[in-house]
Design a protein around this motif. Structure first.
Motif, PDB file in Angstrom:
ATOM      1  N   SER A  12     -11.117   5.232  15.274  1.00  0.00           N
ATOM      2  CA  SER A  12     -10.407   5.387  16.546  1.00  0.00           C
ATOM      3  C   SER A  12      -9.311   4.351  16.773  1.00  0.00           C
ATOM      4  O   SER A  12      -8.471   4.521  17.642  1.00  0.00           O
ATOM      5  CB  SER A  12     -11.385   5.293  17.715  1.00  0.00           C
ATOM      6  N   THR A  13      -9.348   3.238  16.015  1.00  0.00           N
ATOM      7  CA  THR A  13      -8.373   2.162  16.216  1.00  0.00           C
ATOM      8  C   THR A  13      -7.828   1.698  14.862  1.00  0.00           C
ATOM      9  O   THR A  13      -8.438   1.961  13.814  1.00  0.00           O
ATOM     10  CB  THR A  13      -9.011   0.947  16.918  1.00  0.00           C
ATOM     11  N   LYS A  14      -6.720   0.984  14.900  1.00  0.00           N
ATOM     12  CA  LYS A  14      -6.158   0.419  13.667  1.00  0.00           C
ATOM     13  C   LYS A  14      -7.142  -0.567  13.031  1.00  0.00           C
ATOM     14  O   LYS A  14      -7.269  -0.613  11.813  1.00  0.00           O
ATOM     15  CB  LYS A  14      -4.832  -0.286  13.949  1.00  0.00           C
ATOM     16  N   GLU A  15      -7.820  -1.340  13.866  1.00  0.00           N
ATOM     17  CA  GLU A  15      -8.795  -2.303  13.337  1.00  0.00           C
ATOM     18  C   GLU A  15      -9.905  -1.580  12.571  1.00  0.00           C
ATOM     19  O   GLU A  15     -10.276  -1.983  11.472  1.00  0.00           O
ATOM     20  CB  GLU A  15      -9.383  -3.138  14.473  1.00  0.00           C
ATOM     21  N   GLU A  16     -10.438  -0.504  13.165  1.00  0.00           N
ATOM     22  CA  GLU A  16     -11.474   0.285  12.489  1.00  0.00           C
ATOM     23  C   GLU A  16     -10.927   0.902  11.203  1.00  0.00           C
ATOM     24  O   GLU A  16     -11.638   0.972  10.199  1.00  0.00           O
ATOM     25  CB  GLU A  16     -11.988   1.400  13.398  1.00  0.00           C
ATOM     26  N   LEU A  17      -9.684   1.346  11.243  1.00  0.00           N
ATOM     27  CA  LEU A  17      -9.055   1.935  10.062  1.00  0.00           C
ATOM     28  C   LEU A  17      -9.058   0.953   8.904  1.00  0.00           C
ATOM     29  O   LEU A  17      -9.518   1.266   7.809  1.00  0.00           O
ATOM     30  CB  LEU A  17      -7.617   2.356  10.391  1.00  0.00           C
ATOM     31  N   ILE A  21     -11.132   0.999   5.337  1.00  0.00           N
ATOM     32  CA  ILE A  21     -10.412   0.943   4.057  1.00  0.00           C
ATOM     33  C   ILE A  21     -10.861  -0.263   3.249  1.00  0.00           C
ATOM     34  O   ILE A  21     -11.113  -0.156   2.053  1.00  0.00           O
ATOM     35  CB  ILE A  21      -8.889   0.922   4.292  1.00  0.00           C
ATOM     36  N   GLU A  22     -10.969  -1.408   3.905  1.00  0.00           N
ATOM     37  CA  GLU A  22     -11.397  -2.638   3.225  1.00  0.00           C
ATOM     38  C   GLU A  22     -12.779  -2.460   2.601  1.00  0.00           C
ATOM     39  O   GLU A  22     -13.001  -2.821   1.440  1.00  0.00           O
ATOM     40  CB  GLU A  22     -11.404  -3.786   4.222  1.00  0.00           C
ATOM     41  N   LYS A  33      -4.680  -6.538   6.118  1.00  0.00           N
ATOM     42  CA  LYS A  33      -4.975  -5.501   7.106  1.00  0.00           C
ATOM     43  C   LYS A  33      -3.719  -4.951   7.775  1.00  0.00           C
ATOM     44  O   LYS A  33      -3.608  -4.889   9.000  1.00  0.00           O
ATOM     45  CB  LYS A  33      -5.971  -6.002   8.143  1.00  0.00           C
ATOM     46  N   ASN A  34      -2.760  -4.543   6.949  1.00  0.00           N
ATOM     47  CA  ASN A  34      -1.578  -3.833   7.416  1.00  0.00           C
ATOM     48  C   ASN A  34      -1.106  -2.927   6.282  1.00  0.00           C
ATOM     49  O   ASN A  34      -1.588  -3.023   5.147  1.00  0.00           O
ATOM     50  CB  ASN A  34      -0.488  -4.795   7.886  1.00  0.00           C
ATOM     51  N   LEU A  35      -0.175  -2.027   6.580  1.00  0.00           N
ATOM     52  CA  LEU A  35       0.248  -1.042   5.579  1.00  0.00           C
ATOM     53  C   LEU A  35       0.951  -1.683   4.384  1.00  0.00           C
ATOM     54  O   LEU A  35       0.776  -1.235   3.257  1.00  0.00           O
ATOM     55  CB  LEU A  35       1.135   0.019   6.228  1.00  0.00           C
ATOM     56  N   ASP A  36       1.736  -2.729   4.613  1.00  0.00           N
ATOM     57  CA  ASP A  36       2.410  -3.399   3.495  1.00  0.00           C
ATOM     58  C   ASP A  36       1.404  -4.042   2.547  1.00  0.00           C
ATOM     59  O   ASP A  36       1.526  -3.936   1.325  1.00  0.00           O
ATOM     60  CB  ASP A  36       3.386  -4.460   4.004  1.00  0.00           C
ATOM     61  N   ALA A  37       0.397  -4.699   3.106  1.00  0.00           N
ATOM     62  CA  ALA A  37      -0.637  -5.331   2.276  1.00  0.00           C
ATOM     63  C   ALA A  37      -1.426  -4.278   1.510  1.00  0.00           C
ATOM     64  O   ALA A  37      -1.734  -4.464   0.329  1.00  0.00           O
ATOM     65  CB  ALA A  37      -1.571  -6.169   3.146  1.00  0.00           C
ATOM     66  N   LEU A  38      -1.722  -3.154   2.167  1.00  0.00           N
ATOM     67  CA  LEU A  38      -2.456  -2.080   1.499  1.00  0.00           C
ATOM     68  C   LEU A  38      -1.620  -1.503   0.359  1.00  0.00           C
ATOM     69  O   LEU A  38      -2.137  -1.258  -0.732  1.00  0.00           O
ATOM     70  CB  LEU A  38      -2.843  -1.003   2.501  1.00  0.00           C
ATOM     71  N   HIS A  39      -0.347  -1.297   0.602  1.00  0.00           N
ATOM     72  CA  HIS A  39       0.551  -0.810  -0.452  1.00  0.00           C
ATOM     73  C   HIS A  39       0.511  -1.747  -1.663  1.00  0.00           C
ATOM     74  O   HIS A  39       0.391  -1.291  -2.802  1.00  0.00           O
ATOM     75  CB  HIS A  39       1.977  -0.686   0.079  1.00  0.00           C
ATOM     76  N   ASP A  40       0.608  -3.036  -1.411  1.00  0.00           N
ATOM     77  CA  ASP A  40       0.581  -4.012  -2.507  1.00  0.00           C
ATOM     78  C   ASP A  40      -0.720  -3.932  -3.299  1.00  0.00           C
ATOM     79  O   ASP A  40      -0.703  -3.974  -4.533  1.00  0.00           O
ATOM     80  CB  ASP A  40       0.771  -5.437  -1.972  1.00  0.00           C
ATOM     81  N   GLU A  59      -4.978  12.673  15.359  1.00  0.00           N
ATOM     82  CA  GLU A  59      -5.227  12.894  16.782  1.00  0.00           C
ATOM     83  C   GLU A  59      -5.447  11.585  17.523  1.00  0.00           C
ATOM     84  O   GLU A  59      -5.075  11.449  18.684  1.00  0.00           O
ATOM     85  CB  GLU A  59      -6.440  13.798  16.975  1.00  0.00           C
ATOM     86  N   LYS A  60      -6.040  10.617  16.851  1.00  0.00           N
ATOM     87  CA  LYS A  60      -6.385   9.349  17.503  1.00  0.00           C
ATOM     88  C   LYS A  60      -5.284   8.291  17.367  1.00  0.00           C
ATOM     89  O   LYS A  60      -5.062   7.521  18.293  1.00  0.00           O
ATOM     90  CB  LYS A  60      -7.697   8.820  16.932  1.00  0.00           C
ATOM     91  N   LEU A  61      -4.627   8.235  16.211  1.00  0.00           N
ATOM     92  CA  LEU A  61      -3.642   7.175  15.977  1.00  0.00           C
ATOM     93  C   LEU A  61      -2.202   7.677  15.877  1.00  0.00           C
ATOM     94  O   LEU A  61      -1.285   6.882  15.706  1.00  0.00           O
ATOM     95  CB  LEU A  61      -3.998   6.386  14.707  1.00  0.00           C
ATOM     96  N   GLY A  62      -2.017   8.978  15.950  1.00  0.00           N
ATOM     97  CA  GLY A  62      -0.678   9.562  15.990  1.00  0.00           C
ATOM     98  C   GLY A  62       0.231   9.121  14.858  1.00  0.00           C
ATOM     99  O   GLY A  62      -0.075   9.285  13.686  1.00  0.00           O
ATOM    100  N   GLY A  63       1.348   8.525  15.227  1.00  0.00           N
ATOM    101  CA  GLY A  63       2.370   8.130  14.269  1.00  0.00           C
ATOM    102  C   GLY A  63       1.886   7.122  13.241  1.00  0.00           C
ATOM    103  O   GLY A  63       2.412   7.070  12.128  1.00  0.00           O
ATOM    104  N   TYR A  64       0.906   6.300  13.600  1.00  0.00           N
ATOM    105  CA  TYR A  64       0.404   5.321  12.630  1.00  0.00           C
ATOM    106  C   TYR A  64      -0.313   6.022  11.478  1.00  0.00           C
ATOM    107  O   TYR A  64      -0.201   5.602  10.326  1.00  0.00           O
ATOM    108  CB  TYR A  64      -0.514   4.293  13.292  1.00  0.00           C
TER     109      TYR A  64
END
Length: 87
Positions: A12-17, A21-22, A33-40, A59-64
């Protein structure tokens, strides 16, 4: 190639996301814990990553969630050892 499955349908949140993933990818403690770090991290992996629950995440995070999908696709294009399946 290593295969990983991550179900994001309950996120439901970016933190949970990033926690999900972690945990699912056994990322190191220093993961940013951000998209750039995940990409790397993914661009240096030998992995097939299957993501399920993307519609629920959108539905929960939309554009993110859209940004996450875009980053995963970009990483797949840039790295010959990383493949992604998004459902």
């Amino acid at each position: 190639m290593n295969y990983r499955l991550i179900d994001l349908s309950s996120v439901s949140t970016k933190e949970e996301l990033f926690d999900k993933i972690e945990d699912g990818l056994d990322l190191p403690v220093y993961f940013g814990k951000n998209l750039d770090a995940l990409h790397d991290m993914l661009s240096h992996s030998d992995m097939v990553l299957e993501i399920v629950g993307m519609e629920e995440l959108k539905e929960k995070l939309g554009g993110y969630a859209d940004a996450l999908c875009g980053m995963l696709r970009d990483t797949e294009e840039e790295s010959k050892n990383f493949k992604v399946i998004i459902r």
